[in-house]
Enzyme design. Structure first.
Site: not given
Ligand code: BES
Ligand code: ZN
Ligand code: ZN
Length: 500
Positions: A269, A276, A350
């Site tokens: 990801d 990120k 999601r």
């Molecule tokens: N895989 C991540 C969630 C995650 C982030 C797990 C950090 C462990 C550590 C997920 O796909 C994601 O990036 N979620 C975002 C959602 C947001 C953009 C609404 C998040 O949690 O920042």
């Molecule tokens: Zn993710």
């Molecule tokens: Zn993500």
């Protein structure tokens, strides 16, 4: 590590290291008193001098100077007898592996399972210890080449017990091993670099399971997914050169009662175009931990011979910012025909779960669906690394999960999925937005769960956010730094007790 049982007394056991536990203020047992006598009162004297008081996780090694058949004794503090539990046994076992390795032992013997815990059987205690030993010994070394011979491993552990208990003991060892091996398998998969552990790699791992007669594996590639119009999943994969896959692992397909397990399998990801920052991207090979846990659980239930049908679903893709990547503002029509406005390409988990949950419900009509996903960073803010967040449409199923969580210590904590949260997901352009329309990421874990709810019609469904529990930044008693394999013991326990 081989683990066996033997009907030998601690007084006559020939071993390099005898591991013995003592509570605070515990009176020495008959056998231990005998050993103490043979060692000229060394044990009672270190207790008397308060050098060793049986405090939890305290340790003390004693050389026996050939006065008894065991060469050395490792005394472990078990804390207060009243507070003793199966989880303390797991932790003690995990710590034992660290002592054993540090002091360069290759084998040890123990009677820790004889320490009574209220409302537990000797089988359960042996299982907990076996888990602690095997999980505690784990190390991911696949990519180490230098000084490989210096990596310490333990070759054997022997449980000492009365002959009449050996059957129960062996059962505990067997179940503990099944669960720990499956958990360590998940740890390996999740720790494997994303350059290797691609969607295709994961699909190939699933194929290996099909060797079992009770398992059928189906792999849908880009062509099939396009035909099925699983556009939410396909959209996430658009920016990557790796082909997405939906893997379906069907166990006991002829049985009536069926449970679907769905695991987020984003093999890397990057965030996509909403990329990120480096510090957040660095561990994102772990974003397929949900899928890996489903795979590991399927492996364990084959060995445990669960009597129901269990169907594992692994949507697998990378989330990359390649030139055909999905763009913020894009709209996709999901498998269930709802339209989704993609307002943040990093909220991708999601999306792939939405299509998979809808597909699983429509085509397999399971009695219940459970999904696991490293879905939100907000989950780590809420619960840290100690518990996963659980939410869903079926209180009974949530209660069952809680009780399995308490038993295995892979704990879950419930968050609400009240209707009010849906308001934040109303789209301007499409039916739903993939992120909430608030100031920031308020109630981020619940908003993600609420999003998923739009893709489940009537099947009892529970979502488990494992963002904090699947990956540790620091080692603990029996969990290593990195992938923990969280969820295999939780789900296996739930399935073992499904009809109870
Ligand atoms: N895989 C991540 C969630 C995650 C982030 C797990 C950090 C462990 C550590 C997920 O796909 C994601 O990036 N979620 C975002 C959602 C947001 C953009 C609404 C998040 O949690 O920042
Ligand atoms: Zn993710
Ligand atoms: Zn993500």
């Amino acid at each position: 590590m081989k683990i066996n049982s033997q009907s030998t007394k601690i007084t006559s056991c020939k071993t390099n290291l005898l591991v013995i536990g003592l509570f605070e203020k515990e009176k020495l047992s008959k056998e231990l008193s005998l050993i103490d006598k043979q060692l000229n009162g060394e044990i009672s004297s270190i207790i008397k001098s308060k050098q060793f008081a049986g405090e939890l996780f305290q340790s003390q090694t004693i050389s026996t100077l050939k006065k008894i058949p065991a060469k050395k004794i490792l005394l472990l503090g078990l804390g207060k007898e009243k507070e003793f539990s199966l989880e303390i046994l797991r932790k003690i076992a995990g710590l034992t592996t660290k002592f054993v390795k540090k002091q360069d032992f290759k084998e040890f013997a123990t009677n820790l399972q004889t320490k009574i815990i209220k409302n537990t059987t000797i089988e359960q205690r042996t299982q907990a210890l076996t888990e602690g030993f095997l999980l505690g010994e784990y190390k991911f070394t696949d990519y180490k080449t230098v000084d490989k011979d210096k990596i310490k491993t333990i070759s054997s552990c022997i449980f000492l017990e009365d002959k009449k208990e050996l059957l129960a003991l062996n059962n505990g060892i067997k179940i503990g091993r099944i669960l720990s091996d499956a958990t360590n398998y998940v740890r390996d998969l999740v720790n494997t670099p994303a350059g290797i552990a691609t969607p295709t790699f994961m699909a190939n791992e699933a194929k290996k399971l099909a060797k079992n007669k009770s398992i059928k594996v189906k792999i849908l590639g880009k062509k099939e997914l396009t035909k099925l119009k699983m556009n939410a999943l396909l959209g996430v994969s658009q920016g990557s050169s790796q082909e997405p896959k939906l893997v379906i692992i069907d166990y006991n397909s002829s049985k009536k009662e069926s449970i679907a397990l769905v695991g987020k399998g984003v093999t890397f990801d990057s965030g996509g175009l909403d990329i990120k920052p480096d510090a957040y991207m660095v561990d994102m090979k772990f974003d397929m931990a949900g899928a890996a846990t489903v795979l590991g659980t399927m492996k364990s239930i084959v060995d445990l011979k669960i009597p129901h049908r269990v169907i594992g679903f692994m949507p697998l893709t990378e989330n990359m910012p390649g030139s055909s990547a999905q763009k913020p503002g894009d709209v996709v029509i999901a498998y269930n025909k709802k339209t989704i406005e993609i307002l943040n390409t990093d909220a991708e988990g999601r999306l792939i779960l939405a299509d998979t949950l809808a597909y699983a419900e429509k085509n397999y009509k399971p009695n219940a669906m459970i999904d696991l996903a490293t879905l939100t960073g907000a989950c780590i803010m809420a619960l840290g690394y100690t518990a996963a967040a659980v939410m869903g449409t079926d209180e009974k199923l949530i209660a069952k999960l809680k009780s399995s969580g308490d038993e295995t210590y892979e704990r879950v904590w419930e968050l609400p999925l009240w209707d009010e949260y849906q308001d934040f997901l109303k789209g301007d352009v499409a039916d739903v937005r993939n992120i909430g329309n608030m100031k920031g990421y308020e109630a981020g874990t619940i908003v993600a769960g609420s999003f998923l709810k739009n893709f489940v019609e009537k099947t009892p469904w529970v979502h488990i956010d494992i963002a904090g529990t699947a990956w540790f930044i620091k080692e603990t008693h029996y969990n290593p730094k990195g992938a923990t394999g969280y969820g295999v013991r939780l789900l296996s326990n739930l399935l073992q007790n499904w009809k109870k």
